[in-house]
Design a protein around this motif. Structure first.
Motif, PDB file in Angstrom:
ATOM      1  N   GLU A  79       0.814  -1.207   0.000  1.00 33.91           N
ATOM      2  CA  GLU A  79       0.000   0.000   0.000  1.00 33.91           C
ATOM      3  C   GLU A  79       0.855   1.268   0.000  1.00 33.91           C
ATOM      4  OE1 GLU A  79      -3.081   0.163  -0.499  1.00 33.91           O
ATOM      5  OE2 GLU A  79      -3.497  -1.980  -0.397  1.00 33.91           O
ATOM      6  N   GLU A  80       2.024   1.199   0.604  1.00 27.58           N
ATOM      7  CA  GLU A  80       2.871   2.389   0.694  1.00 27.58           C
ATOM      8  C   GLU A  80       3.638   2.638  -0.606  1.00 27.58           C
ATOM      9  OE1 GLU A  80       6.719   4.062   3.254  1.00 27.58           O
ATOM     10  OE2 GLU A  80       5.737   2.157   3.794  1.00 27.58           O
ATOM     11  N   HIS A  81       4.299   1.593  -1.124  1.00 26.30           N
ATOM     12  CA  HIS A  81       5.150   1.766  -2.310  1.00 26.30           C
ATOM     13  C   HIS A  81       4.401   1.512  -3.616  1.00 26.30           C
ATOM     14  CE1 HIS A  81       8.590   2.090   0.364  1.00 26.30           C
ATOM     15  NE2 HIS A  81       8.243   0.946   0.944  1.00 26.30           N
ATOM     16  N   LYS A  82       3.375   0.698  -3.571  1.00 26.21           N
ATOM     17  CA  LYS A  82       2.484   0.425  -4.714  1.00 26.21           C
ATOM     18  C   LYS A  82       3.145  -0.363  -5.844  1.00 26.21           C
ATOM     19  CE  LYS A  82      -0.456   4.471  -3.972  1.00 26.21           C
ATOM     20  NZ  LYS A  82       0.184   4.840  -2.695  1.00 26.21           N
ATOM     21  N   ALA A  83       4.451  -0.382  -5.913  1.00 28.65           N
ATOM     22  CA  ALA A  83       5.181  -1.195  -6.895  1.00 28.65           C
ATOM     23  C   ALA A  83       6.315  -1.898  -6.163  1.00 28.65           C
ATOM     24  CB  ALA A  83       5.725  -0.339  -8.040  1.00 28.65           C
ATOM     25  N   ILE A  84       6.288  -3.231  -6.174  1.00 22.86           N
ATOM     26  CA  ILE A  84       7.199  -4.036  -5.361  1.00 22.86           C
ATOM     27  C   ILE A  84       7.968  -4.990  -6.268  1.00 22.86           C
ATOM     28  CG2 ILE A  84       7.367  -5.706  -3.478  1.00 22.86           C
ATOM     29  CD1 ILE A  84       6.542  -3.010  -2.498  1.00 22.86           C
ATOM     30  N   ALA A  85       9.261  -5.125  -6.011  1.00 16.43           N
ATOM     31  CA  ALA A  85      10.088  -6.151  -6.642  1.00 16.43           C
ATOM     32  C   ALA A  85      10.283  -7.276  -5.644  1.00 16.43           C
ATOM     33  CB  ALA A  85      11.433  -5.571  -7.074  1.00 16.43           C
ATOM     34  N   GLN A 105      -7.751  -9.122   0.533  1.00 17.94           N
ATOM     35  CA  GLN A 105      -7.953  -7.692   0.693  1.00 17.94           C
ATOM     36  C   GLN A 105      -8.881  -7.109  -0.365  1.00 17.94           C
ATOM     37  OE1 GLN A 105      -6.748  -5.832   3.305  1.00 17.94           O
ATOM     38  NE2 GLN A 105      -6.104  -7.816   4.134  1.00 17.94           N
ATOM     39  N   GLY A 106      -9.217  -7.890  -1.393  1.00 12.02           N
ATOM     40  CA  GLY A 106     -10.130  -7.412  -2.413  1.00 12.02           C
ATOM     41  C   GLY A 106      -9.498  -7.057  -3.737  1.00 12.02           C
ATOM     42  N   TYR A 107      -8.246  -7.466  -3.949  1.00 13.71           N
ATOM     43  CA  TYR A 107      -7.567  -7.169  -5.195  1.00 13.71           C
ATOM     44  C   TYR A 107      -7.854  -8.247  -6.242  1.00 13.71           C
ATOM     45  CZ  TYR A 107      -4.756  -3.419  -3.147  1.00 13.71           C
ATOM     46  OH  TYR A 107      -4.350  -2.249  -2.557  1.00 13.71           O
ATOM     47  N   TYR A 108      -7.914  -7.809  -7.499  1.00 15.70           N
ATOM     48  CA  TYR A 108      -7.970  -8.718  -8.635  1.00 15.70           C
ATOM     49  C   TYR A 108      -6.620  -8.707  -9.335  1.00 15.70           C
ATOM     50  CZ  TYR A 108     -13.004  -9.392  -8.163  1.00 15.70           C
ATOM     51  OH  TYR A 108     -14.247  -9.750  -7.699  1.00 15.70           O
ATOM     52  N   PHE A 109      -6.337  -9.791 -10.068  1.00 18.96           N
ATOM     53  CA  PHE A 109      -4.987  -9.987 -10.580  1.00 18.96           C
ATOM     54  C   PHE A 109      -4.966 -10.055 -12.099  1.00 18.96           C
ATOM     55  CE2 PHE A 109      -2.016 -10.830  -7.090  1.00 18.96           C
ATOM     56  CZ  PHE A 109      -2.880 -10.785  -6.022  1.00 18.96           C
ATOM     57  N   LEU A 110      -3.885  -9.513 -12.664  1.00 16.48           N
ATOM     58  CA  LEU A 110      -3.537  -9.657 -14.075  1.00 16.48           C
ATOM     59  C   LEU A 110      -2.148 -10.266 -14.128  1.00 16.48           C
ATOM     60  CD1 LEU A 110      -3.765  -9.227 -17.126  1.00 16.48           C
ATOM     61  CD2 LEU A 110      -2.988  -6.867 -16.777  1.00 16.48           C
ATOM     62  N   ASP A 111      -2.060 -11.549 -14.472  1.00 11.08           N
ATOM     63  CA  ASP A 111      -0.788 -12.266 -14.524  1.00 11.08           C
ATOM     64  C   ASP A 111      -0.206 -12.176 -15.930  1.00 11.08           C
ATOM     65  OD1 ASP A 111      -1.091 -13.038 -11.860  1.00 11.08           O
ATOM     66  OD2 ASP A 111      -2.243 -14.810 -12.422  1.00 11.08           O
ATOM     67  N   LEU A 112       1.029 -11.700 -16.007  1.00 14.43           N
ATOM     68  CA  LEU A 112       1.718 -11.556 -17.282  1.00 14.43           C
ATOM     69  C   LEU A 112       3.137 -12.079 -17.152  1.00 14.43           C
ATOM     70  CD1 LEU A 112       0.651  -7.915 -18.265  1.00 14.43           C
ATOM     71  CD2 LEU A 112      -0.258 -10.044 -19.205  1.00 14.43           C
ATOM     72  N   SER A 113       3.702 -12.488 -18.272  1.00 16.54           N
ATOM     73  CA  SER A 113       5.100 -12.902 -18.322  1.00 16.54           C
ATOM     74  C   SER A 113       5.909 -11.827 -19.029  1.00 16.54           C
ATOM     75  CB  SER A 113       5.247 -14.235 -19.064  1.00 16.54           C
ATOM     76  OG  SER A 113       6.622 -14.573 -19.205  1.00 16.54           O
ATOM     77  N   ALA A 114       7.055 -11.501 -18.460  1.00 12.21           N
ATOM     78  CA  ALA A 114       7.890 -10.461 -19.056  1.00 12.21           C
ATOM     79  C   ALA A 114       8.455 -10.891 -20.404  1.00 12.21           C
ATOM     80  CB  ALA A 114       9.031 -10.103 -18.100  1.00 12.21           C
ATOM     81  N   ARG A 115       8.571 -12.184 -20.619  1.00 15.64           N
ATOM     82  CA  ARG A 115       9.070 -12.682 -21.895  1.00 15.64           C
ATOM     83  C   ARG A 115       7.956 -12.571 -22.937  1.00 15.64           C
ATOM     84  NH1 ARG A 115      13.958 -15.262 -21.024  1.00 15.64           N
ATOM     85  NH2 ARG A 115      14.353 -15.901 -18.856  1.00 15.64           N
ATOM     86  N   GLY A 116       8.191 -11.817 -23.971  1.00 15.04           N
ATOM     87  CA  GLY A 116       7.178 -11.609 -24.986  1.00 15.04           C
ATOM     88  C   GLY A 116       6.188 -10.513 -24.653  1.00 15.04           C
ATOM     89  N   HIS A 159     -16.962  -3.556  -5.870  1.00 17.76           N
ATOM     90  CA  HIS A 159     -16.389  -3.784  -4.555  1.00 17.76           C
ATOM     91  C   HIS A 159     -14.893  -4.063  -4.597  1.00 17.76           C
ATOM     92  CE1 HIS A 159     -17.261  -7.828  -6.129  1.00 17.76           C
ATOM     93  NE2 HIS A 159     -16.225  -8.212  -5.398  1.00 17.76           N
ATOM     94  N   ALA A 160     -14.288  -4.122  -5.793  1.00 16.64           N
ATOM     95  CA  ALA A 160     -12.864  -4.449  -5.910  1.00 16.64           C
ATOM     96  C   ALA A 160     -12.010  -3.312  -5.360  1.00 16.64           C
ATOM     97  CB  ALA A 160     -12.502  -4.729  -7.365  1.00 16.64           C
ATOM     98  N   LYS A 161     -10.948  -3.682  -4.666  1.00 14.24           N
ATOM     99  CA  LYS A 161     -10.045  -2.688  -4.112  1.00 14.24           C
ATOM    100  C   LYS A 161      -9.072  -2.162  -5.153  1.00 14.24           C
ATOM    101  CE  LYS A 161      -7.172  -1.858  -0.038  1.00 14.24           C
ATOM    102  NZ  LYS A 161      -6.586  -2.444   1.197  1.00 14.24           N
ATOM    103  N   GLY A 162      -8.727  -2.974  -6.126  1.00 17.52           N
ATOM    104  CA  GLY A 162      -7.800  -2.542  -7.159  1.00 17.52           C
ATOM    105  C   GLY A 162      -7.341  -3.714  -8.004  1.00 17.52           C
ATOM    106  N   LEU A 163      -6.396  -3.441  -8.880  1.00 15.98           N
ATOM    107  CA  LEU A 163      -5.852  -4.444  -9.806  1.00 15.98           C
ATOM    108  C   LEU A 163      -4.367  -4.599  -9.545  1.00 15.98           C
ATOM    109  CD1 LEU A 163      -6.293  -6.265 -12.365  1.00 15.98           C
ATOM    110  CD2 LEU A 163      -5.572  -4.276 -13.712  1.00 15.98           C
ATOM    111  N   VAL A 164      -3.937  -5.834  -9.336  1.00 17.77           N
ATOM    112  CA  VAL A 164      -2.527  -6.146  -9.138  1.00 17.77           C
ATOM    113  C   VAL A 164      -1.976  -6.726 -10.436  1.00 17.77           C
ATOM    114  CG1 VAL A 164      -0.846  -7.531  -7.870  1.00 17.77           C
ATOM    115  CG2 VAL A 164      -2.795  -6.524  -6.671  1.00 17.77           C
ATOM    116  N   VAL A 165      -1.010  -6.046 -11.016  1.00 19.13           N
ATOM    117  CA  VAL A 165      -0.318  -6.543 -12.211  1.00 19.13           C
ATOM    118  C   VAL A 165       0.884  -7.346 -11.731  1.00 19.13           C
ATOM    119  CG1 VAL A 165       0.814  -5.928 -14.373  1.00 19.13           C
ATOM    120  CG2 VAL A 165      -1.095  -4.552 -13.534  1.00 19.13           C
TER     121      VAL A 165
END
Length: 217
Positions: A79-85, A105-116, A159-165
């Protein structure tokens, strides 16, 4: 002699001299404390015991993937940094605990591969072309797809809290691409970015801005 040699190597046959040297470096059993020299027993020699771990924790008894006292710190950092490695163990599976906590927590996900993935800015936030494989028989065509992030943000339930990429194999991305991912939550406030940037002995994470070279707030 044959009986005692078999007792010493009852867990495996000594295939070569290297396997014999490995036996000397391991903790000896009661029947292997006496060496065989020319068919006779020699004096007891001291064998060094190899210590494989620097310490024993509670995770060694009940499973390291079940004890996660840092889940609260994980949620606050997201929640603080919003982008995590993140850096995960090679065997995998540990990151599922942290993913499930974001789901609760109510997040939905978008799963992607960095390759391609191509250019992250174009693929995630702009209408981008995709050329399907023509296998040398069909004419080369170009199809246009909507922005991956914007398309899914519009489809989120109220009701979604946000989207996690969640991007796997992000270690293949360049520094400029990682910097864009670190700035994506500022362009899309309801987006959080989790990038798997490498491996480590345990699950750990850092702000993606710090990894990509951007100044942290």
């Amino acid at each position: 002699m044959a009986a005692q040699a078999a007792a010493c190597f009852r867990h495996g046959a000594p295939a070569s001299s290297s396997s014999l040297s490995l036996q000397k470096n391991q903790q000896p059993t009661r029947s292997c404390l006496m060496n065989m020299v020319n068919g006779k027993r020699s004096k007891r020699i001291g064998l060094r015991v190899v210590k494989c771990s620097s310490g024993i924790g509670i995770g060694d008894f009940i499973g390291g993937d079940l004890v996660k006292p840092d889940l609260g710190k994980w949620l606050s950092d997201v929640e603080e940094h919003k982008a995590i490695a993140i850096y995960t163990p090679h065997e995998g599976g540990y990151e599922g605990r942290y993913l499930n906590r974001l789901v609760r927590q109510g997040y939905y996900f978008l799963d992607l591969s960095a390759r391609g993935l191509g250019d992250p800015e174009t693929t995630l936030t702009k209408i981008h072309p995709v050329c399907p494989a023509h296998v040398g028989k069909q004419p080369i065509a170009r199809w246009y797809f909507p922005p991956e992030v914007d398309y899914r943000l519009e489809a989120l339930p109220p009701h979604a809290k946000g989207l996690v990429v969640w991007i796997i194999e992000a270690k293949v991305l360049s520094k400029a691409e990682l910097q864009f991912l670190a700035l994506l939550p500022e362009l899309r406030p309801k987006v959080r970015v989790i990038a798997e940037c490498g491996n480590w002995r345990k699950f750990m994470w850092k702000p993606l801005k710090e990894i990509s070279g951007l100044a942290t707030e």
